[in-house]
Design a protein around this motif. Structure first.
Motif, PDB file in Angstrom:
ATOM      1  N   ALA A 132     -20.927 -63.747  14.998  1.00 37.19           N
ATOM      2  CA  ALA A 132     -20.033 -63.227  16.036  1.00 37.19           C
ATOM      3  C   ALA A 132     -19.530 -61.826  15.727  1.00 37.19           C
ATOM      4  N   LYS A 133     -19.393 -61.484  14.455  1.00 38.11           N
ATOM      5  CA  LYS A 133     -18.927 -60.138  14.103  1.00 38.11           C
ATOM      6  C   LYS A 133     -19.845 -59.070  14.691  1.00 38.11           C
ATOM      7  N   PHE A 134     -21.099 -59.450  14.954  1.00 39.43           N
ATOM      8  CA  PHE A 134     -22.041 -58.530  15.588  1.00 39.43           C
ATOM      9  C   PHE A 134     -22.319 -58.926  17.033  1.00 39.43           C
ATOM     10  N   THR A 135     -22.637 -60.190  17.274  1.00 34.79           N
ATOM     11  CA  THR A 135     -23.052 -60.618  18.612  1.00 34.79           C
ATOM     12  C   THR A 135     -21.952 -60.476  19.658  1.00 34.79           C
ATOM     13  N   GLN A 147     -12.206 -61.123  17.715  1.00 32.58           N
ATOM     14  CA  GLN A 147     -11.269 -61.588  16.708  1.00 32.58           C
ATOM     15  C   GLN A 147     -11.537 -63.050  16.416  1.00 32.58           C
ATOM     16  N   GLY A 148     -11.756 -63.346  15.136  1.00 33.01           N
ATOM     17  CA  GLY A 148     -11.967 -64.719  14.720  1.00 33.01           C
ATOM     18  C   GLY A 148     -10.638 -65.429  14.505  1.00 33.01           C
ATOM     19  N   GLU A 149     -10.717 -66.612  13.954  1.00 33.49           N
ATOM     20  CA  GLU A 149      -9.539 -67.417  13.639  1.00 33.49           C
ATOM     21  C   GLU A 149      -9.144 -67.196  12.185  1.00 33.49           C
ATOM     22  N   VAL A 150      -7.903 -67.486  11.863  1.00 33.85           N
ATOM     23  CA  VAL A 150      -7.489 -67.471  10.467  1.00 33.85           C
ATOM     24  C   VAL A 150      -8.275 -68.566   9.758  1.00 33.85           C
ATOM     25  N   ASP A 151      -8.920 -68.197   8.655  1.00 31.70           N
ATOM     26  CA  ASP A 151      -9.783 -69.127   7.953  1.00 31.70           C
ATOM     27  C   ASP A 151      -9.688 -68.869   6.454  1.00 31.70           C
ATOM     28  N   PHE A 152      -9.930 -69.886   5.655  1.00 31.84           N
ATOM     29  CA  PHE A 152      -9.934 -69.709   4.206  1.00 31.84           C
ATOM     30  C   PHE A 152     -11.299 -69.200   3.786  1.00 31.84           C
ATOM     31  N   ASP A 153     -11.315 -68.040   3.139  1.00 29.90           N
ATOM     32  CA  ASP A 153     -12.549 -67.416   2.677  1.00 29.90           C
ATOM     33  C   ASP A 153     -12.773 -67.794   1.216  1.00 29.90           C
ATOM     34  N   GLU A 154     -13.819 -68.557   0.978  1.00 34.14           N
ATOM     35  CA  GLU A 154     -14.120 -69.037  -0.380  1.00 34.14           C
ATOM     36  C   GLU A 154     -14.369 -67.890  -1.357  1.00 34.14           C
ATOM     37  N   SER A 155     -15.076 -66.848  -0.907  1.00 35.85           N
ATOM     38  CA  SER A 155     -15.420 -65.773  -1.841  1.00 35.85           C
ATOM     39  C   SER A 155     -14.197 -64.996  -2.320  1.00 35.85           C
ATOM     40  N   SER A 156     -13.261 -64.743  -1.430  1.00 35.03           N
ATOM     41  CA  SER A 156     -12.060 -63.987  -1.822  1.00 35.03           C
ATOM     42  C   SER A 156     -10.893 -64.886  -2.214  1.00 35.03           C
ATOM     43  N   GLN A 157     -11.002 -66.194  -1.874  1.00 40.66           N
ATOM     44  CA  GLN A 157      -9.929 -67.157  -2.121  1.00 40.66           C
ATOM     45  C   GLN A 157      -8.651 -66.768  -1.368  1.00 40.66           C
ATOM     46  N   LEU A 158      -8.837 -66.212  -0.176  1.00 41.45           N
ATOM     47  CA  LEU A 158      -7.723 -65.780   0.665  1.00 41.45           C
ATOM     48  C   LEU A 158      -7.886 -66.336   2.072  1.00 41.45           C
ATOM     49  N   PHE A 159      -6.771 -66.471   2.770  1.00 37.80           N
ATOM     50  CA  PHE A 159      -6.818 -66.741   4.193  1.00 37.80           C
ATOM     51  C   PHE A 159      -7.005 -65.397   4.876  1.00 37.80           C
ATOM     52  N   THR A 160      -8.072 -65.287   5.653  1.00 36.88           N
ATOM     53  CA  THR A 160      -8.362 -64.027   6.328  1.00 36.88           C
ATOM     54  C   THR A 160      -8.609 -64.263   7.810  1.00 36.88           C
ATOM     55  N   ILE A 161      -8.560 -63.178   8.537  1.00 37.20           N
ATOM     56  CA  ILE A 161      -8.935 -63.190   9.943  1.00 37.20           C
ATOM     57  C   ILE A 161      -9.851 -61.989  10.159  1.00 37.20           C
ATOM     58  N   GLN A 162     -11.048 -62.252  10.658  1.00 36.61           N
ATOM     59  CA  GLN A 162     -12.025 -61.192  10.871  1.00 36.61           C
ATOM     60  C   GLN A 162     -11.859 -60.584  12.256  1.00 36.61           C
ATOM     61  N   ILE A 163     -11.791 -59.264  12.260  1.00 33.01           N
ATOM     62  CA  ILE A 163     -11.747 -58.524  13.515  1.00 33.01           C
ATOM     63  C   ILE A 163     -12.894 -57.520  13.477  1.00 33.01           C
ATOM     64  N   SER A 164     -13.729 -57.583  14.499  1.00 31.21           N
ATOM     65  CA  SER A 164     -14.903 -56.733  14.575  1.00 31.21           C
ATOM     66  C   SER A 164     -14.853 -55.917  15.853  1.00 31.21           C
ATOM     67  N   PHE A 165     -15.495 -54.760  15.806  1.00 29.81           N
ATOM     68  CA  PHE A 165     -15.528 -53.914  16.992  1.00 29.81           C
ATOM     69  C   PHE A 165     -16.798 -53.083  16.997  1.00 29.81           C
ATOM     70  N   THR A 166     -17.179 -52.631  18.178  1.00 26.92           N
ATOM     71  CA  THR A 166     -18.352 -51.785  18.334  1.00 26.92           C
ATOM     72  C   THR A 166     -18.023 -50.385  17.850  1.00 26.92           C
ATOM     73  N   LEU A 167     -18.933 -49.817  17.071  1.00 27.32           N
ATOM     74  CA  LEU A 167     -18.834 -48.412  16.683  1.00 27.32           C
ATOM     75  C   LEU A 167     -19.648 -47.602  17.681  1.00 27.32           C
ATOM     76  N   ALA A 168     -19.093 -46.506  18.131  1.00 22.78           N
ATOM     77  CA  ALA A 168     -19.786 -45.632  19.083  1.00 22.78           C
ATOM     78  C   ALA A 168     -19.819 -44.216  18.526  1.00 22.78           C
ATOM     79  N   ASP A 169     -20.787 -43.438  18.975  1.00 22.00           N
ATOM     80  CA  ASP A 169     -20.850 -42.041  18.546  1.00 22.00           C
ATOM     81  C   ASP A 169     -19.891 -41.209  19.404  1.00 22.00           C
TER      82      ASP A 169
END
Length: 188
Positions: A132-135, A147-169
């Motif tokens: 979803a960060k791309f699609t 914007q994703g949901e608050v989720d526990f990230d195993e790699s960082s051991q933190l609760f995170t929320i992913q926010i993604s956006f389109t980059l434009a020139d």
């Protein structure tokens, strides 16, 4: 769920900010910075170069690159991973993370195929194009934000929320996407 994850979840739930508040705070944090990050010449140039380099890759080649990346995680030799973590755009991303003082847990820039262009730290995979960060960003055009949901990230051991956006020139043409994982524990 691990015991530490449960403890963190309970601690997070006990704060004055509920999940909706955290989501709003994370959204606002990223949204106010999108114009600055999107205008960084080093990021735009890196995405454009990656778009050119990957223009003729078919699905099999993309999956092979992704498999190579995954096989290199934790290895001494990382010919697929190293260029993504050591380029000028990756240095710029690490500076963003450092300036954020713990608010940003992860940051990735992707090209128009969903392939990593730069990352502050190694990601679990090279191809984000099926996530979803791309699609939910690049294919939807300039201005798209996911914007994703608050989720526990195993790699960082933190609760995170992913926010993604389109980059434009500079002309407003979509060229790729950027994902910023906000440390939910820093927002209140």
């Amino acid at each position: 769920m691990k015991r530490t994850a449960v403890a963190l979840l309970l601690a997070l739930a006990a704060t004055t900010a509920n999940a909706a508040d955290i989501a709003t705070l994370a959204h606002d944090y990223v949204e106010t910075r999108i114009p600055l990050w999107s205008a960084m010449p080093v990021l735009v140039a890196a995405v454009q170069a990656s778009n050119s380099a990957h223009a003729n890759l078919d699905e099999a080649a993309i999956l092979a690159l992704d498999a190579a990346w995954r096989a290199e995680i934790g290895q001494a030799l990382q010919p697929t991973i190293k260029p993504i973590l050591t380029n000028d755009a990756a240095s710029a991303l690490r500076a963003i993370v450092q300036q954020a003082g713990g608010t940003i847990a992860e940051i990735i820039v992707m090209d128009n195929r969903g392939l990593n262009v730069a990352a502050a730290e190694a990601t679990s995979d090279f191809w984000q194009g099926d996530e979803a960060k791309f699609t939910a960003t690049y294919p939807l055009g300039a201005g798209a934000l996911h914007q994703g949901e608050v989720d526990f990230d195993e790699s960082s051991q933190l609760f995170t929320i992913q926010i993604s956006f389109t980059l434009a020139d500079a002309s407003g043409t979509p060229i790729g996407a950027m994902m910023v994982a906000i440390n939910a524990e820093t927002l209140d």
